[in-house]
Motif scaffolding. Structure first.
Motif, mmCIF file in Angstrom:
data_model
loop_
_atom_site.group_PDB
_atom_site.id
_atom_site.type_symbol
_atom_site.label_atom_id
_atom_site.label_comp_id
_atom_site.label_asym_id
_atom_site.label_seq_id
_atom_site.Cartn_x
_atom_site.Cartn_y
_atom_site.Cartn_z
ATOM 1 N N SER A 100 0.839 -1.197 0.000
ATOM 2 C CA SER A 100 0.000 0.000 0.000
ATOM 3 C C SER A 100 0.873 1.245 0.000
ATOM 4 O O SER A 100 1.975 1.256 0.576
ATOM 5 N N ARG A 154 4.958 4.881 2.329
ATOM 6 C CA ARG A 154 5.309 6.244 2.733
ATOM 7 C C ARG A 154 5.706 6.300 4.208
ATOM 8 O O ARG A 154 6.520 7.137 4.610
ATOM 9 N N GLU A 213 0.328 3.952 1.573
ATOM 10 C CA GLU A 213 0.432 4.450 2.941
ATOM 11 C C GLU A 213 1.556 3.740 3.694
ATOM 12 O O GLU A 213 2.357 4.378 4.403
ATOM 13 N N LYS A 214 1.631 2.418 3.546
ATOM 14 C CA LYS A 214 2.679 1.667 4.236
ATOM 15 C C LYS A 214 4.059 2.049 3.699
ATOM 16 O O LYS A 214 5.021 2.209 4.463
#
Length: 363
Positions: free
Chosen positions: A235, A240, A237-238
């Protein structure tokens, strides 16, 4: 266009009249004694036919939009460089009496996503609200060839497709720069949405006033790309969350120099610079931790003939730059290297999409 008028009907104005089967001579014939008198009109003289009623224009029954995948960063161009790829996401919409529905085909068809959290629908509704227009209730069909959570811009394509579809439905009141602005607002960063909107290779330049301008860069025709896509999901988000909050100034300066060298190598066809120009310190070393055998796979690609290899977007897809006709060999070498680390992968040509998102109406 020829105009048609009705024929005037009736007896002639002159000649013999008949009454009771006998000729009537010696006095003028009154209109009451025969058919009503008809005065010749322009319609009679021109011999026009009856007009046909014009059909009402057909109403649209379906609207559609298509947006390309993208690879971003290209090594040191973190959050500013992006390249559109010929892996499309196609979205069609039909009006329904109430509510919203989504049908998924292709990549992501096995996902169960609440329509209220779908990025295509969210972007579609967002633009209607910006325009202060009622949001139509629609049934969406989403057919995607973009692998999800692989660093190939599936999220950006969904947002751009939804905005492009809504703009077309509204009659096109927003220019592409305005769609770009809203796409950044929804996505959070410009590197993937820019190529999805404008196509080709783009550099997103932030301005002092907070706006972002997408600059078009040329890609040499004799440079080819290969995507190696491992069977892993990462993902954004993960990916980043792994990035450092700060870096030493000399590291940042070096990255800026390599990003400039990358654009120079592409514009001057100095492909021997790509191995160094693709090196990065902002994100690649940290995201590489999520990709088993990263260093070995990169090394295998370069040994097979690649100019350089880097992570596509937030990963885990890897992007190899090479001369034409070497893609199959490089892809096989990298897939085998992944296999040695017990990771299944597949290779695919990275064909560049020179055009961005488009929409059309279906009658």
């Amino acid at each position: 266009m020829h105009r048609h008028r009705a024929w005037a009907q009736g007896s002639g104005a002159g000649g013999l009249g008949f009454e009771g089967g006998r000729e009537s001579r010696g006095r003028p014939r009154r209109a009451s004694e025969d058919h009503p008198r008809v005065i010749p009109t322009l319609a009679t003289q021109e011999g026009d036919r009856p007009r046909k009623k014009k059909r009402a224009p057909a109403r649209p029954t379906r609207w559609s939009a298509v947006a390309p995948a993208s690879t971003s960063n290209l090594g040191p161009g973190f959050d500013c460089l992006g390249l559109a790829l010929r892996l499309p996401m196609r979205v069609s919409a039909a009006r329904i009496p109430s509510g919203f529905s989504i049908r998924r085909l292709g990549e992501g068809s096995d996902l169960a996503i609440d329509p209220q959290h779908d990025k295509v629908l969210g972007a579609f509704r967002h633009l209607f609200r910006i325009a202060r227009e009622p949001v139509p209730t629609v049934a969406l069909t989403i057919r995607s060839e973009i692998p999800l959570a692989r660093g190939l811009g599936s999220s950006a394509a969904a947002i751009v497709a939804g905005l492009t579809l809504a703009n077309h439905w509204l009659g096109g009141p927003y220019a592409r720069d305005e769609i770009f602005r809203e796409a950044i607002r929804l996505e959070g960063h410009p590197d993937n949405v820019a190529p999805a909107i404008f196509g080709g290779l783009t550099l997103s330049m932030p301005r002092l006033d907070g706006s972002v301008e997408a600059l078009h860069l040329r890609v040499p025709r004799d440079l080819a790309l290969t995507l190696v896509i491992p069977a892993l999901h990462v993902s954004t988000e993960k990916a980043r969350a792994l990035l450092p909050s700060s870096l030493p100034l000399p590291f940042a300066a070096g990255n800026t120099a390599r990003a400039m060298a990358l654009t120079h190598a592409l514009s001057t066809r100095r492909f021997e610079l790509l191995a160094e120009a693709l090196r990065d310190v902002y994100h690649v070393p940290y995201r590489a931790r999520l990709i088993p055998g990263f260093d070995r796979v990169v090394e295998a690609g370069c040994r097979a003939g690649a100019y350089g290899v880097t992570i596509s977007g937030s990963g885990p897809t890897l992007l190899a730059f090479h001369a034409p006709r070497l893609g199959a060999r490089i892809g096989r070498a990298m897939v085998r290297a992944f296999a040695r680390h017990r990771v299944k992968a597949r290779a695919a040509p990275g064909r560049i999409a020179t055009k961005g998102a488009v929409a059309r109406t279906h009658l």
